[in-house]
Design an enzyme around this catalytic site. Structure first.
Site, PDB file in Angstrom:
ATOM      1  N   PHE A 144      -8.966  11.617  -1.174  1.00 35.32           N
ATOM      2  CA  PHE A 144      -8.324  11.999  -2.433  1.00 35.32           C
ATOM      3  C   PHE A 144      -9.241  12.932  -3.215  1.00 35.32           C
ATOM      4  CE2 PHE A 144      -4.606   8.956  -3.564  1.00 35.32           C
ATOM      5  CZ  PHE A 144      -3.980   9.339  -2.386  1.00 35.32           C
ATOM      6  N   LEU A 145      -9.295  14.153  -2.754  1.00 28.16           N
ATOM      7  CA  LEU A 145     -10.214  15.118  -3.343  1.00 28.16           C
ATOM      8  C   LEU A 145      -9.490  16.355  -3.861  1.00 28.16           C
ATOM      9  CD1 LEU A 145     -13.167  14.823  -0.788  1.00 28.16           C
ATOM     10  CD2 LEU A 145     -13.109  13.982  -3.140  1.00 28.16           C
ATOM     11  N   ALA A 169      -8.563  18.169  -6.870  1.00 25.47           N
ATOM     12  CA  ALA A 169      -8.822  18.173  -8.316  1.00 25.47           C
ATOM     13  C   ALA A 169      -7.508  18.440  -9.034  1.00 25.47           C
ATOM     14  CB  ALA A 169      -9.835  19.259  -8.638  1.00 25.47           C
ATOM     15  N   GLY A 170      -7.370  17.899 -10.208  1.00 28.91           N
ATOM     16  CA  GLY A 170      -6.110  18.078 -10.933  1.00 28.91           C
ATOM     17  C   GLY A 170      -6.210  17.552 -12.348  1.00 28.91           C
ATOM     18  N   PHE A 196       0.817  -1.221   0.000  1.00 28.65           N
ATOM     19  CA  PHE A 196       0.000   0.000   0.000  1.00 28.65           C
ATOM     20  C   PHE A 196       0.849   1.268   0.000  1.00 28.65           C
ATOM     21  CE2 PHE A 196      -2.962  -3.162   1.779  1.00 28.65           C
ATOM     22  CZ  PHE A 196      -4.075  -2.946   0.979  1.00 28.65           C
ATOM     23  N   LEU A 197       2.142   1.127  -0.337  1.00 22.63           N
ATOM     24  CA  LEU A 197       3.003   2.314  -0.270  1.00 22.63           C
ATOM     25  C   LEU A 197       2.610   3.353  -1.318  1.00 22.63           C
ATOM     26  CD1 LEU A 197       5.267   2.632  -2.749  1.00 22.63           C
ATOM     27  CD2 LEU A 197       6.308   0.730  -1.571  1.00 22.63           C
ATOM     28  N   CYS A 199      -0.062   2.493 -10.787  1.00 27.63           N
ATOM     29  CA  CYS A 199      -0.993   1.702  -9.979  1.00 27.63           C
ATOM     30  C   CYS A 199      -2.458   1.955 -10.301  1.00 27.63           C
ATOM     31  CB  CYS A 199      -0.726   1.964  -8.503  1.00 27.63           C
ATOM     32  SG  CYS A 199       0.987   1.678  -8.094  1.00 27.63           S
ATOM     33  N   GLU A 249       4.159   6.227  -3.770  1.00 32.66           N
ATOM     34  CA  GLU A 249       5.393   6.769  -4.335  1.00 32.66           C
ATOM     35  C   GLU A 249       5.552   8.225  -3.890  1.00 32.66           C
ATOM     36  OE1 GLU A 249       6.260   6.199  -8.461  1.00 32.66           O
ATOM     37  OE2 GLU A 249       5.376   4.201  -8.454  1.00 32.66           O
TER      38      GLU A 249
HETATM   39  C1  UGA Z   1      -1.238   4.440  -5.030  1.00 33.35           C
HETATM   40  C2  UGA Z   1      -1.985   4.243  -3.702  1.00 33.35           C
HETATM   41  O1  UGA Z   1      -2.237   5.511  -3.087  1.00 33.35           O
HETATM   42  C3  UGA Z   1      -1.160   3.386  -2.748  1.00 33.35           C
HETATM   43  O2  UGA Z   1      -1.922   3.127  -1.577  1.00 33.35           O
HETATM   44  C4  UGA Z   1      -0.830   2.055  -3.450  1.00 33.35           C
HETATM   45  O3  UGA Z   1      -0.007   1.261  -2.625  1.00 33.35           O
HETATM   46  C5  UGA Z   1      -0.088   2.343  -4.738  1.00 33.35           C
HETATM   47  O4  UGA Z   1      -0.923   3.160  -5.580  1.00 33.35           O
HETATM   48  C6  UGA Z   1       0.197   1.018  -5.387  1.00 33.35           C
HETATM   49  O5  UGA Z   1      -0.730   0.336  -5.806  1.00 33.35           O
HETATM   50  O6  UGA Z   1       1.369   0.600  -5.366  1.00 33.35           O
HETATM   51  P1  UGA Z   1       0.738   6.022  -5.893  1.00 33.35           P
HETATM   52  O7  UGA Z   1       0.339   5.579  -7.257  1.00 33.35           O
HETATM   53  O8  UGA Z   1       2.163   5.961  -5.500  1.00 33.35           O
HETATM   54  O9  UGA Z   1      -0.047   5.177  -4.764  1.00 33.35           O
HETATM   55  O10 UGA Z   1       0.330   7.532  -5.731  1.00 33.35           O
HETATM   56  P2  UGA Z   1      -0.929   8.329  -5.125  1.00 33.35           P
HETATM   57  O11 UGA Z   1      -0.429   9.285  -4.119  1.00 33.35           O
HETATM   58  O12 UGA Z   1      -2.017   7.457  -4.725  1.00 33.35           O
HETATM   59  O13 UGA Z   1      -1.364   9.185  -6.399  1.00 33.35           O
HETATM   60  C7  UGA Z   1      -1.822   8.567  -7.592  1.00 33.35           C
HETATM   61  C8  UGA Z   1      -2.234   9.628  -8.594  1.00 33.35           C
HETATM   62  O14 UGA Z   1      -3.427  10.305  -8.157  1.00 33.35           O
HETATM   63  C9  UGA Z   1      -1.201  10.729  -8.787  1.00 33.35           C
HETATM   64  O15 UGA Z   1      -1.127  11.064 -10.140  1.00 33.35           O
HETATM   65  C10 UGA Z   1      -1.730  11.872  -7.961  1.00 33.35           C
HETATM   66  O16 UGA Z   1      -1.271  13.115  -8.375  1.00 33.35           O
HETATM   67  C11 UGA Z   1      -3.232  11.712  -8.173  1.00 33.35           C
HETATM   68  N1  UGA Z   1      -4.072  12.315  -7.118  1.00 33.35           N
HETATM   69  C12 UGA Z   1      -3.962  11.878  -5.837  1.00 33.35           C
HETATM   70  C13 UGA Z   1      -4.978  13.307  -7.437  1.00 33.35           C
HETATM   71  O17 UGA Z   1      -5.107  13.716  -8.621  1.00 33.35           O
HETATM   72  N2  UGA Z   1      -5.776  13.830  -6.454  1.00 33.35           N
HETATM   73  C14 UGA Z   1      -5.693  13.434  -5.174  1.00 33.35           C
HETATM   74  O18 UGA Z   1      -6.443  13.952  -4.315  1.00 33.35           O
HETATM   75  C15 UGA Z   1      -4.761  12.422  -4.858  1.00 33.35           C
END
Ligand code: UGA
Length: 435
Positions: free
Chosen positions: A253-254, A256-257, A152-153, A264, A155
């Site tokens: 995760f709210l 917007a972007g 669940f890490l 993942c 990046e």
């Molecule tokens: C995600 C999950 O959050 C981890 O729990 C999981 O372990 C991991 O996938 C995996 O399967 O290995 P990760 O892909 O590293 O982690 O990054 P996130 O922080 O979740 O962000 C994913 C994408 O969503 C990014 O492009 C980020 O910018 C975007 N995001 C995130 C948004 O657009 N809005 C948000 O509110 C949050």
């Protein structure tokens, strides 16, 4: 008890997992097919950028807790605990391709001469632990255990999010003895995170469902960006109000972007859609989550086009190439989608900057210019677009940028900028769900 742990697949998950075990004093042997990467790792040179990882690897090398090998036979003979951290890339139909896991298990089975605990951390569909057991058993009829421990890490904060995880989920087979269960639990207890002990199918599915739910939140808020823009309401305020509802939560995760990227979320959403399809259930909700995500990325390109309409051969600046801040990972990078769309629309003067992801991005061979500073990227630009949420973009020197740019168009696809300040300076500003 200190263990000797073999990591099979020393990519993102493998390196971080191994480094965390080193932190707790275990010995770790990293295995991979990439010999050069392992050689470099053995000298303390890392293939990925993650805060805190270098320190842990240096500590491990200094204290002789880290070794590397491409030889699975050696790995299996030395380590009683083997962790699979292998890629499961998407196939054309969305389902995860397990070929790499199959091959590794074959080699593990062929190398085994006594009981082992095989922990699967690769994101793989329900039934993968069973598949792993079946393949190994084909080559090794003796006793061994297969445990499913999804990763669940996050990046960008991989070490921090592993050492202080919200939870560890450990899926055991029914037959797993209490002794083996305790051995695995003892490995995880020092992480000081809640542990959910369950069966391996639940663990496997839980990972996918979590990685489908978070994109659902992101696509939900992104689906509101156009509405907010039309109504002149700032979506940042909306997200703040939503997060104060304890049922939604402060960390929802709210933001917007420009849509979610990375290795993942896109892959796991497609995978769940594929799994559901196989059972005859059309997962309309997740299909829409994916569609909104693609739409959101394209909408950035449309915003750019709108802002520079009428400008002859507009120069576009893209800030940020990684899929999020604090990582050099450009897999399923939103910037790539936006840039490709711009090129398709005939834009020929695109300059990009990223603090650390430039080298990785070059692999896409796109006809763009790479700048080595924000200011250089902004020089004579007609439209500056913030694509990644790097802290240094949040702290942009807007006056300096303003003076460098030709046309004062600012697209804040991460909603990072003080928009009132930007407008006061004379920028034409639009964010995602904020004008
Ligand atoms: C995600 C999950 O959050 C981890 O729990 C999981 O372990 C991991 O996938 C995996 O399967 O290995 P990760 O892909 O590293 O982690 O990054 P996130 O922080 O979740 O962000 C994913 C994408 O969503 C990014 O492009 C980020 O910018 C975007 N995001 C995130 C948004 O657009 N809005 C948000 O509110 C949050």
């Amino acid at each position: 008890m200190k263990e000797k742990i073999g990591i099979i697949g020393s990519g993102y998950v493998g390196l971080v997992t191994g480094a965390c075990f080193v932190h707790f004093g275990h010995e770790v042997v990293f295995n991979d097919i990439d010999e050069l990467m392992l050689e470099k790792l053995n000298k303390g040179q890392l293939p990925i950028h993650e805060q805190g990882l270098q320190d842990l690897v240096d500590f491990g090398l200094k204290n002789k807790l880290i070794d590397v090998t491409t030889d699975k036979k050696q790995l299996v003979s030395e380590c009683n605990i083997l962790i699979l951290a292998l890629p499961t890339p998407p196939k054309a139909d969305g389902n995860a391709d397990l070929q790499i896991i199959r091959q590794a298990c074959k080699e593990i089975g062929q190398s085994m001469a006594g009981p082992k605990i095989i922990i699967n951390k690769s994101t793989a569909p329900v039934g993968s632990s069973h598949l792993i057991r079946e393949i190994i058993r084909h080559y090794y009829p003796g006793d061994f255990d297969v445990v499913s421990m999804p990763e669940f890490l996050q990046e960008g904060k991989a070490i921090e999010s592993s050492l202080n995880a919200d939870r560890y989920v450990i899926g055991f087979e029914t037959k797993t003895s209490q002794k083996v269960r305790n051995q695995v639990l003892d490995l995880i207890k020092p992480f000081n995170s809640p542990i959910v002990e369950t069966d391996n199918r639940t663990a496997e599915l839980a990972k996918y469902i979590c990685n489908a739910f978070l994109p659902l939140e992101i696509s939900f808020i992104n689906s509101m960006t156009a509405v907010c823009e039309k109504l002149g309401v700032d979506i940042i305020e909306i997200s703040k109000i939503m997060r104060l509802d304890k049922r939604i939560g402060t960390k929802a995760f709210l933001d917007a972007g420009p849509g979610y990227g990375g290795m993942c979320f896109p892959k796991d959403v497609w995978s769940i859609i594929g799994i559901a399809d196989r059972f005859g259930y059309t997962h309309k909700l997740l299909k829409v989550v994916d569609e909104i995500n693609v739409r959101q990325q394209i909408s950035v390109a449309e915003k750019i086009e709108k802002f520079v309409k009428g400008v002859d051969k507009p120069r576009i600046t893209i800030l940020g190439l990684s899929f999020k801040k604090n990582t050099s990972d450009v897999r399923f990078s939103q910037s790539k989608v936006v840039i490709e769309k711009l090129i398709e629309k005939g834009f020929s003067d695109i300059t990009v900057f990223d603090p650390i992801a430039i080298n990785n991005f070059r692999q896409f061979n796109l006809p763009i210019n790479y700048a080595h500073s924000i200011n250089a990227a902004a020089q004579d630009s007609d439209c500056l677009v913030i694509m990644t949420d790097w802290d240094q973009f949040k702290e942009l020197n807007l006056i300096e940028i303003y003076n460098k740019m030709k046309s004062k168009n600012l697209i804040d696809a991460r909603n990072l900028i003080d928009k009132e300040m930007a407008k006061k300076l004379g920028f034409r500003y639009v964010g995602m769900g904020r004008i």
